[in-house]
Design a protein around this motif. Structure first.
Motif, PDB file in Angstrom:
ATOM      1  N   GLU A 224      -3.682 -16.014  38.825  1.00 43.83           N
ATOM      2  CA  GLU A 224      -3.220 -15.625  40.146  1.00 43.83           C
ATOM      3  C   GLU A 224      -4.351 -15.025  40.978  1.00 43.83           C
ATOM      4  O   GLU A 224      -4.434 -15.234  42.198  1.00 43.83           O
ATOM      5  N   GLU A 225      -5.235 -14.295  40.321  1.00 50.37           N
ATOM      6  CA  GLU A 225      -6.384 -13.724  41.010  1.00 50.37           C
ATOM      7  C   GLU A 225      -7.340 -14.817  41.461  1.00 50.37           C
ATOM      8  O   GLU A 225      -7.926 -14.751  42.552  1.00 50.37           O
ATOM      9  N   MET A 226      -7.486 -15.851  40.640  1.00 47.82           N
ATOM     10  CA  MET A 226      -8.340 -16.970  41.006  1.00 47.82           C
ATOM     11  C   MET A 226      -7.788 -17.723  42.218  1.00 47.82           C
ATOM     12  O   MET A 226      -8.540 -18.188  43.067  1.00 47.82           O
ATOM     13  N   ARG A 227      -6.463 -17.832  42.293  1.00 46.56           N
ATOM     14  CA  ARG A 227      -5.849 -18.497  43.441  1.00 46.56           C
ATOM     15  C   ARG A 227      -6.006 -17.666  44.711  1.00 46.56           C
ATOM     16  O   ARG A 227      -6.214 -18.199  45.800  1.00 46.56           O
ATOM     17  N   GLU A 228      -5.919 -16.343  44.551  1.00 50.43           N
ATOM     18  CA  GLU A 228      -5.992 -15.449  45.700  1.00 50.43           C
ATOM     19  C   GLU A 228      -7.420 -15.240  46.184  1.00 50.43           C
ATOM     20  O   GLU A 228      -7.676 -15.210  47.397  1.00 50.43           O
ATOM     21  N   LYS A 229      -8.364 -15.105  45.231  1.00 56.52           N
ATOM     22  CA  LYS A 229      -9.754 -14.833  45.581  1.00 56.52           C
ATOM     23  C   LYS A 229     -10.691 -15.734  44.777  1.00 56.52           C
ATOM     24  O   LYS A 229     -11.442 -15.266  43.916  1.00 56.52           O
ATOM     25  N   PRO A 230     -10.664 -17.047  45.036  1.00 49.07           N
ATOM     26  CA  PRO A 230     -11.463 -17.964  44.210  1.00 49.07           C
ATOM     27  C   PRO A 230     -12.961 -17.713  44.275  1.00 49.07           C
ATOM     28  O   PRO A 230     -13.644 -17.786  43.250  1.00 49.07           O
ATOM     29  N   GLU A 231     -13.482 -17.392  45.464  1.00 51.64           N
ATOM     30  CA  GLU A 231     -14.926 -17.161  45.583  1.00 51.64           C
ATOM     31  C   GLU A 231     -15.365 -15.969  44.743  1.00 51.64           C
ATOM     32  O   GLU A 231     -16.356 -16.038  44.003  1.00 51.64           O
ATOM     33  N   GLU A 232     -14.610 -14.884  44.841  1.00 54.35           N
ATOM     34  CA  GLU A 232     -14.953 -13.671  44.094  1.00 54.35           C
ATOM     35  C   GLU A 232     -14.886 -13.926  42.590  1.00 54.35           C
ATOM     36  O   GLU A 232     -15.771 -13.506  41.840  1.00 54.35           O
ATOM     37  N   CYS A 233     -13.847 -14.624  42.149  1.00 48.50           N
ATOM     38  CA  CYS A 233     -13.681 -14.875  40.710  1.00 48.50           C
ATOM     39  C   CYS A 233     -14.773 -15.797  40.173  1.00 48.50           C
ATOM     40  O   CYS A 233     -15.302 -15.567  39.075  1.00 48.50           O
ATOM     41  N   VAL A 234     -15.106 -16.828  40.923  1.00 44.37           N
ATOM     42  CA  VAL A 234     -16.153 -17.745  40.472  1.00 44.37           C
ATOM     43  C   VAL A 234     -17.495 -17.029  40.406  1.00 44.37           C
ATOM     44  O   VAL A 234     -18.286 -17.246  39.473  1.00 44.37           O
ATOM     45  N   MET A 235     -17.760 -16.153  41.354  1.00 47.34           N
ATOM     46  CA  MET A 235     -19.005 -15.387  41.321  1.00 47.34           C
ATOM     47  C   MET A 235     -19.050 -14.469  40.098  1.00 47.34           C
ATOM     48  O   MET A 235     -20.096 -14.323  39.461  1.00 47.34           O
ATOM     49  N   ARG A 236     -17.920 -13.869  39.755  1.00 46.01           N
ATOM     50  CA  ARG A 236     -17.862 -12.992  38.585  1.00 46.01           C
ATOM     51  C   ARG A 236     -18.057 -13.782  37.296  1.00 46.01           C
ATOM     52  O   ARG A 236     -18.739 -13.330  36.373  1.00 46.01           O
TER      53      ARG A 236
END
Length: 325
Positions: A224-236
């Motif tokens: 759900e976090e990836m759907r909401e903030k994909p850029e932030e999650c991919v960077m992490r």
């Protein structure tokens, strides 16, 4: 043989489970009714079809992890396909610098590019770093994964959405009539843990606890976090893998390009994912539905949703971990 029986035999290959496996192991294991096959068997605390169990045993015996390997893990129907595409794209972003014009993901399903280690084809990987995926629970991973310095990325999803995705996945593969179960029966099996790679909650909690105890080894991310903030999650994820995005890459749109390329909306429209098939005969379109968060509300009755919620509450007693609603 009916179409559903043909599909089932290709997916589970129960009849191909070795006689040794059947006689020496299956007969000694706890057994329960299965919804993908006639029976599921409990091994090291989790449930498998005979074919999947054979893959787990094979990987435990033969898979040799390298320190540079990347292992992507999830419960079934918990963002596996999307995670594979994102990690593949970010890891090989230097080799494929124009992802929206020419990229392997445009012509290959993510499951082809990132194989399951329990699918017996891990020896075919000759790239570096190697990227694999698995649904195997933490305690049953091959020892080489536990002992090496390879990185593990775990994607977790709300259990109600994961269940509903699994239900629709079964229907898309013409398995509903074959398994002969109602949704109520399947929810009951899911809640008692008797589902493929289940119990669902134990699977997620083991990896979450390991990510807390060993954060350099295991990275835990919520679907759900990836759907909401994909850029932030991919960077992490990139940072965790030791492949952080540079400011120049971000300015040049590399990160945005990867997010756009790997979006479920884009992947689901590609010809390879609408008309293609995997080597086992499974249609690639089966891996793409809505990918929504909270989509369970369109499928589960309030009583069934409450049944899953009660089990979730029970499983999380004594833990600070919480699923996204």
């Amino acid at each position: 043989m009916s179409k559903s029986e043909t599909t089932l035999s290709k997916l589970l290959v129960e009849s191909k489970c070795s006689q040794e496996c059947k006689d020496d192991l299956l007969s000694s294991l706890p057994r329960d009714r299965g919804f993908f096959a006639e029976h599921l068997y409990q091994y090291q605390g989790f449930w498998y079809t005979p074919n999947l169990l054979k893959g787990v045993l094979y990987s435990q015996k033969h898979f040799q992890a390298k320190d540079s390997d990347i292992i992507l893990v999830s419960n079934p129907k918990s963002g596996t396909t999307w995670l594979k595409s994102l990690v593949f794209a970010l890891v090989y972003r230097q080799e494929f610098k124009t992802p929206l014009e020419s990229h392997p993901l445009l012509d290959n399903n993510p499951h082809t590019l990132v194989p399951f280690i329990e699918a017996f084809d891990f020896n075919a990987q000759d790239t570096s770093p190697r990227i694999f995926s698995t649904h195997i629970p933490l305690g049953s991973l091959p020892e080489s994964i536990k002992e090496s310095s390879c990185k593990v990325v775990y994607c977790c999803r709300n259990p109600k959405d994961a269940f509903v995705s699994l239900w629709h996945f079964m229907k898309s593969l013409f398995l509903k009539d074959m398994v002969g179960c109602t949704m109520e029966e399947m929810v009951s099996g899911f809640c008692r843990g008797s589902s493929v790679y289940g119990p669902f909650w134990d699977h997620a909690l083991e990896y979450w606890k390991e990510s807390q105890a060993n954060p350099k080894k295991v990275f835990f991310v919520m679907y759900e976090e990836m759907r909401e903030k994909p850029e932030e999650c991919v960077m992490r994820i990139a940072e965790f893998l030791g492949l952080p995005f540079t400011e120049r890459e971000i300015e040049d749109g590399v990160l945005d390009g990867i997010i756009k390329l790997c979006s479920l909306e884009n992947l689901s429209k590609l010809e390879v994912n609408t008309t293609g098939k995997l080597v086992n005969g499974m249609e690639t379109k089966a891996f793409f539905r809505k990918g929504e968060t909270g989509g369970w509300r369109d499928t589960l009755t309030p009583l069934l949703a409450e049944e899953i919620d009660k089990m979730t509450e029970e499983k999380l007693i004594g833990s600070s971990f919480r699923f996204f609603c």
